[in-house]
Design an enzyme around this catalytic site. Structure first.
Site, PDB file in Angstrom:
ATOM      1  CG  ASN A   4     -14.723  12.706  -7.023  1.00  0.00           C
ATOM      2  OD1 ASN A   4     -14.319  11.971  -7.919  1.00  0.00           O
ATOM      3  ND2 ASN A   4     -14.321  12.555  -5.778  1.00  0.00           N
ATOM      4  CG  ASP A  19      -7.236   7.707  -3.586  1.00  0.00           C
ATOM      5  OD1 ASP A  19      -7.329   8.946  -3.691  1.00  0.00           O
ATOM      6  OD2 ASP A  19      -7.563   7.094  -2.559  1.00  0.00           O
ATOM      7  CG  ASN A  32      -4.468  12.411  -8.937  1.00  0.00           C
ATOM      8  OD1 ASN A  32      -3.660  11.497  -9.012  1.00  0.00           O
ATOM      9  ND2 ASN A  32      -5.461  12.567  -9.803  1.00  0.00           N
ATOM     10  CG  HIS A  50      -6.702  16.355  -9.973  1.00  0.00           C
ATOM     11  ND1 HIS A  50      -6.831  15.125  -9.361  1.00  0.00           N
ATOM     12  CD2 HIS A  50      -7.359  17.235  -9.171  1.00  0.00           C
ATOM     13  CE1 HIS A  50      -7.537  15.258  -8.249  1.00  0.00           C
ATOM     14  NE2 HIS A  50      -7.869  16.530  -8.103  1.00  0.00           N
ATOM     15  NE  ARG A  52      -8.850   3.877  -2.941  1.00  0.00           N
ATOM     16  CZ  ARG A  52     -10.005   4.416  -2.586  1.00  0.00           C
ATOM     17  NH1 ARG A  52     -11.077   3.682  -2.481  1.00  0.00           N
ATOM     18  NH2 ARG A  52     -10.092   5.702  -2.322  1.00  0.00           N
TER      19      ARG A  52
HETATM   20  C1  FPP Z   1      -8.103  10.858  -6.909  1.00  0.00           C
HETATM   21  O1  FPP Z   1      -7.078  11.544  -6.238  1.00  0.00           O
HETATM   22  C2  FPP Z   1      -8.252  11.305  -8.295  1.00  0.00           C
HETATM   23  C3  FPP Z   1      -9.383  11.835  -8.854  1.00  0.00           C
HETATM   24  C4  FPP Z   1     -10.629  12.011  -8.103  1.00  0.00           C
HETATM   25  C5  FPP Z   1      -9.431  12.296 -10.246  1.00  0.00           C
HETATM   26  C6  FPP Z   1      -8.674  11.489 -11.237  1.00  0.00           C
HETATM   27  C7  FPP Z   1      -8.466  12.308 -12.450  1.00  0.00           C
HETATM   28  C8  FPP Z   1      -7.371  12.295 -13.242  1.00  0.00           C
HETATM   29  C9  FPP Z   1      -6.226  11.384 -13.058  1.00  0.00           C
HETATM   30  C10 FPP Z   1      -7.256  13.262 -14.357  1.00  0.00           C
HETATM   31  C11 FPP Z   1      -8.271  13.160 -15.451  1.00  0.00           C
HETATM   32  C12 FPP Z   1      -8.435  11.811 -15.980  1.00  0.00           C
HETATM   33  C13 FPP Z   1      -8.579  11.496 -17.278  1.00  0.00           C
HETATM   34  C14 FPP Z   1      -8.941  10.110 -17.612  1.00  0.00           C
HETATM   35  C15 FPP Z   1      -8.378  12.449 -18.372  1.00  0.00           C
HETATM   36  P1  FPP Z   1      -7.495  12.427  -4.994  1.00  0.00           P
HETATM   37  O2  FPP Z   1      -7.725  13.808  -5.462  1.00  0.00           O
HETATM   38  O3  FPP Z   1      -8.644  11.798  -4.304  1.00  0.00           O
HETATM   39  O4  FPP Z   1      -6.208  12.349  -4.116  1.00  0.00           O
HETATM   40  P2  FPP Z   1      -6.119  12.418  -2.517  1.00  0.00           P
HETATM   41  O5  FPP Z   1      -6.796  11.179  -1.995  1.00  0.00           O
HETATM   42  O6  FPP Z   1      -4.656  12.421  -2.275  1.00  0.00           O
HETATM   43  O7  FPP Z   1      -6.795  13.666  -2.085  1.00  0.00           O
END
Ligand code: FPP
Length: 247
Positions: free
Chosen positions: A69, A21, A23, A38, A189
């Protein structure tokens, strides 16, 4: 002090699950679009996988895309699917050469065709590997998984294949998408959020939780080692009292 050297190799979690979490927030902090975060998150996936392999963790499950998502902005969803396809295609040979097996959990039938095909190919190529299994939770929702398992079992009861009273935790385990995979001893997490967000609800009954403020793109091997050291400092009692635990 080298964190790796402090780790007790007789007490490594066999299965670590991670809710990646932060990104989006990481990208926004740098003045970029969410997809930038991401993209960088993939580097953390590589790091953590490397770290898990060094620790000889058998299963690493990453929450890569939840059923919820799909409600994100269209460009972000498309960007994530594209990133997934490109990453799997680009990494499959490396995974294979390192003895890593790729698996998925979740309703993968609901993923775009290009993504399903790439996953199918990578899963087949790496299927004989035994070192570490990298399990991607994709289009995953624990409530969906539990309902799905319930339907599968009910169907068997209706067909007379199993008796209602014989339904136990093992039968339920086998009907989940994690059948054959042991429950995670450790759930991590990132990003300072303290929620489970519909992840592995059945399987985390006795898991230790580790929360860190580090945002996923900043989470590196050392952060994984910190989480494992923290896990090793805990006493897992499974409902018993301390004196009943044989060390
Ligand atoms: C959460 O951060 C992350 C995700 C929903 C996607 C995770 C995906 C990757 C790391 C890339 C692809 C993975 C692989 C295994 C190839 P968020 O977007 O919810 O962050 P925020 O809470 O700050 O908005």
């Amino acid at each position: 002090m080298d964190l790796f050297k402090q780790i007790d190799f007789s007490n490594i979690p066999e299965h670590i699950a991670v809710i990646m979490d932060g990104n989006g927030r990481w990208a926004e902090q740098q003045g970029h679009e969410r997809l930038y975060g991401h993209n960088y998150g993939v580097e953390s996936v590589r790091e953590v996988l490397k770290g898990a392999k060094e620790l000889k963790v058998k299963y690493l499950t990453l929450y890569a895309f939840s059923t919820e998502n799909w409600s994100r902005p269209k460009e972000e969803v498309e960007g994530l699917m594209d990133l997934l396809i490109r990453t799997i295609a680009g990494e499959v040979d490396e995974l294979n050469s390192k003895g890593i097996r790729l698996m998925t959990i979740g309703d993968t039938e609901g993923l775009p065709e290009g993504c399903r095909n790439e996953l199918k190919r990578a899963i087949e190529i790496t299927s004989h590997n035994t070192e570490t299994s990298l399990i991607l939770a994709l289009n995953y929702s624990a409530r969906w998984e539990i309902l799905n398992a319930t339907k599968k079992i009910a169907e068997k009861v209706i067909k007379g294949e199993i008796d209602l009273n014989s339904i136990d935790a093992d039968i339920f385990d086998d009907a989940l998408t994690t059948a054959e995979i042991p429950d995670p001893e450790l759930l991590i997490r990132t990003s300072g959020e303290h929620r489970v967000s519909n992840f592995l609800l059945w399987q985390i009954a006795y898991s230790e939780f580790y929360f860190t403020d580090v945002l996923w793109p900043d989470f590196k091997k050392e952060d994984l080692f910190k989480a494992v050291l923290d896990y090793q400092s805990r006493e897992r009692r499974f409902g018993l009292v301390s004196a009943q635990i044989t060390k």
